[in-house]
Design a protein around this motif. Sequence first.
Motif, PDB file in Angstrom:
ATOM      1  N   ASN A 115     -24.949 -18.043 -40.627  1.00 25.89           N
ATOM      2  CA  ASN A 115     -23.453 -17.970 -40.810  1.00 25.89           C
ATOM      3  C   ASN A 115     -22.845 -18.160 -39.313  1.00 25.89           C
ATOM      4  N   LEU A 116     -23.274 -17.237 -38.686  1.00 31.07           N
ATOM      5  CA  LEU A 116     -22.657 -16.752 -37.216  1.00 31.07           C
ATOM      6  C   LEU A 116     -22.728 -18.135 -36.580  1.00 31.07           C
ATOM      7  N   GLN A 117     -24.029 -18.748 -36.435  1.00 25.47           N
ATOM      8  CA  GLN A 117     -23.960 -19.935 -35.663  1.00 25.47           C
ATOM      9  C   GLN A 117     -23.150 -21.012 -36.144  1.00 25.47           C
ATOM     10  N   ALA A 118     -23.021 -21.190 -37.481  1.00 25.58           N
ATOM     11  CA  ALA A 118     -21.874 -22.139 -37.960  1.00 25.58           C
ATOM     12  C   ALA A 118     -20.555 -21.808 -37.505  1.00 25.58           C
ATOM     13  N   ALA A 119     -20.199 -20.568 -37.304  1.00 21.48           N
ATOM     14  CA  ALA A 119     -18.894 -20.323 -37.072  1.00 21.48           C
ATOM     15  C   ALA A 119     -18.628 -20.577 -35.601  1.00 21.48           C
ATOM     16  N   GLY A 120     -19.616 -20.534 -34.793  1.00 19.88           N
ATOM     17  CA  GLY A 120     -19.592 -21.058 -33.539  1.00 19.88           C
ATOM     18  C   GLY A 120     -20.008 -20.124 -32.332  1.00 19.88           C
ATOM     19  N   PHE A 121     -20.806 -19.202 -32.742  1.00 18.76           N
ATOM     20  CA  PHE A 121     -21.687 -18.083 -31.922  1.00 18.76           C
ATOM     21  C   PHE A 121     -22.871 -18.555 -31.406  1.00 18.76           C
ATOM     22  N   ILE A 122     -23.312 -18.247 -30.287  1.00 15.70           N
ATOM     23  CA  ILE A 122     -24.550 -18.387 -29.961  1.00 15.70           C
ATOM     24  C   ILE A 122     -25.220 -17.132 -30.155  1.00 15.70           C
ATOM     25  N   VAL A 123     -26.455 -17.349 -30.947  1.00 13.39           N
ATOM     26  CA  VAL A 123     -27.007 -16.238 -31.568  1.00 13.39           C
ATOM     27  C   VAL A 123     -28.184 -15.910 -30.937  1.00 13.39           C
ATOM     28  N   GLU A 124     -28.669 -14.774 -30.590  1.00 15.37           N
ATOM     29  CA  GLU A 124     -30.209 -14.410 -30.264  1.00 15.37           C
ATOM     30  C   GLU A 124     -30.551 -13.151 -30.860  1.00 15.37           C
ATOM     31  N   LYS A 125     -31.837 -13.095 -30.902  1.00 18.18           N
ATOM     32  CA  LYS A 125     -32.461 -11.851 -31.662  1.00 18.18           C
ATOM     33  C   LYS A 125     -33.262 -11.110 -30.504  1.00 18.18           C
ATOM     34  N   GLN A 126     -33.244  -9.712 -30.665  1.00 20.97           N
ATOM     35  CA  GLN A 126     -33.951  -8.955 -29.775  1.00 20.97           C
ATOM     36  C   GLN A 126     -34.623  -7.653 -30.740  1.00 20.97           C
ATOM     37  N   PRO A 127     -35.276  -7.047 -29.949  1.00 23.06           N
ATOM     38  CA  PRO A 127     -36.143  -5.852 -30.701  1.00 23.06           C
ATOM     39  C   PRO A 127     -34.959  -4.803 -31.472  1.00 23.06           C
ATOM     40  N   GLY A 128     -35.225  -4.318 -32.540  1.00 24.71           N
ATOM     41  CA  GLY A 128     -34.294  -3.575 -33.368  1.00 24.71           C
ATOM     42  C   GLY A 128     -34.532  -2.186 -32.936  1.00 24.71           C
ATOM     43  N   HIS A 129     -33.609  -1.202 -33.411  1.00 28.66           N
ATOM     44  CA  HIS A 129     -33.711   0.064 -33.219  1.00 28.66           C
ATOM     45  C   HIS A 129     -34.507   1.019 -33.989  1.00 28.66           C
ATOM     46  N   ALA A 130     -35.168   1.953 -33.398  1.00 27.50           N
ATOM     47  CA  ALA A 130     -35.942   2.774 -33.987  1.00 27.50           C
ATOM     48  C   ALA A 130     -37.131   2.339 -34.837  1.00 27.50           C
ATOM     49  N   GLY A 131     -37.638   1.263 -34.030  1.00 23.01           N
ATOM     50  CA  GLY A 131     -38.934   0.388 -34.892  1.00 23.01           C
ATOM     51  C   GLY A 131     -38.700  -0.571 -35.668  1.00 23.01           C
ATOM     52  N   LYS A 132     -37.406  -0.810 -36.003  1.00 17.10           N
ATOM     53  CA  LYS A 132     -36.914  -1.983 -36.671  1.00 17.10           C
ATOM     54  C   LYS A 132     -37.313  -3.270 -35.996  1.00 17.10           C
ATOM     55  N   ARG A 133     -37.947  -4.313 -36.628  1.00 12.29           N
ATOM     56  CA  ARG A 133     -38.520  -5.349 -35.938  1.00 12.29           C
ATOM     57  C   ARG A 133     -37.454  -6.254 -35.059  1.00 12.29           C
ATOM     58  N   GLU A 134     -36.291  -6.403 -35.645  1.00  8.12           N
ATOM     59  CA  GLU A 134     -35.555  -7.419 -34.981  1.00  8.12           C
ATOM     60  C   GLU A 134     -33.887  -6.853 -35.358  1.00  8.12           C
ATOM     61  N   MET A 135     -32.944  -7.159 -34.214  1.00 10.50           N
ATOM     62  CA  MET A 135     -31.608  -7.069 -34.530  1.00 10.50           C
ATOM     63  C   MET A 135     -30.947  -8.320 -34.009  1.00 10.50           C
ATOM     64  N   ILE A 136     -29.781  -8.643 -34.021  1.00  8.38           N
ATOM     65  CA  ILE A 136     -29.112  -9.717 -33.389  1.00  8.38           C
ATOM     66  C   ILE A 136     -27.647  -9.430 -32.494  1.00  8.38           C
ATOM     67  N   ARG A 137     -27.644 -10.216 -31.617  1.00  8.43           N
ATOM     68  CA  ARG A 137     -26.296 -10.265 -30.835  1.00  8.43           C
ATOM     69  C   ARG A 137     -26.105 -11.728 -30.555  1.00  8.43           C
ATOM     70  N   GLY A 138     -24.966 -11.770 -29.863  1.00  6.80           N
ATOM     71  CA  GLY A 138     -24.537 -12.878 -29.490  1.00  6.80           C
ATOM     72  C   GLY A 138     -23.231 -13.112 -28.865  1.00  6.80           C
ATOM     73  N   TYR A 139     -22.745 -14.328 -28.489  1.00  7.50           N
ATOM     74  CA  TYR A 139     -21.335 -14.718 -27.651  1.00  7.50           C
ATOM     75  C   TYR A 139     -20.664 -15.887 -28.275  1.00  7.50           C
ATOM     76  N   LYS A 140     -19.483 -16.082 -28.014  1.00  9.00           N
ATOM     77  CA  LYS A 140     -18.654 -17.019 -28.157  1.00  9.00           C
ATOM     78  C   LYS A 140     -18.415 -17.722 -26.847  1.00  9.00           C
ATOM     79  N   PRO A 141     -19.123 -18.920 -26.942  1.00  7.76           N
ATOM     80  CA  PRO A 141     -19.210 -19.994 -25.600  1.00  7.76           C
ATOM     81  C   PRO A 141     -17.462 -19.974 -25.085  1.00  7.76           C
ATOM     82  N   ASP A 142     -17.441 -20.319 -23.811  1.00  7.77           N
ATOM     83  CA  ASP A 142     -16.169 -20.435 -23.246  1.00  7.77           C
ATOM     84  C   ASP A 142     -15.753 -21.870 -23.941  1.00  7.77           C
TER      85      ASP A 142
END
Length: 232
Positions: A205-232
């Motif tokens: 859904n975030l990608q379809a909206a226009g964000f670049i999305v990436e995964k990274q290790p999550g907090h306190a042992g959680k396997r993954e979280m996501i972060r991203g940005y809106k391209p210029d």
Amino acid sequence: MADLKRDDVTWLDGDMPYSQQFGDHFYSRADGRAECHYVFMGGNGLPERWNGAADFTIGELGFGTGLNFLETWRSWKECRVPGQAIHYVSFEAFPMTSGQIERALSPWPLLTPLAGEMLGRWSELTEAPATWRLDAQTSLTVVVGAALDGVRAWGGIADAWYLDGFAPSKNPEMWSEDLMQAVCDHTRAGGTFASYTAAGWVRRNLQAAGFIVEKQPGHAGKREMIRGYKPD
């Protein structure tokens, strides 16, 4: 305080708030304050991005206990310089009472003075958005009601987003394609988001909206979280 819609909050392990409506905890059971730093601030490149920024706006989905705002405000006060301002705008359908917020924040006495300043205005909260100037360089707006309606109607634009609704499986409307599009539409080019969840359909859904999305290790042992940005 106005007669606003409320969640049915119960308490686990002493002072851990739990939503009966959504069947989920309000913050990380490991350490909600540490989660704020790792997921939401760290995922958005804060506090580093405040350096040199005259004005910075943070949008948030899900105000909850106010923990993210208060920890962000505390960190902001430590590194800001004269002439800078931060605007924090949060969208919340079921605001907690001041008593519930006080109890939920009790594990972090470091935040008690700031919580007291915020809660000094809490009785003014209504369904009509109002901005509270909490100090000369910090303002808070809590928009009460459905997040999609609130974000679409908001006249501002965010530099960073904290996507912190209840788990997608528990509260899918908070992560819908329409809402993620509204979030992207109200994000500055080059602006960012971060979330504790890495659910596949949320990423799409975030990608379809226009964000670049990436995964990274999550907090306190959680396997993954996501972060991203809106391209210029």
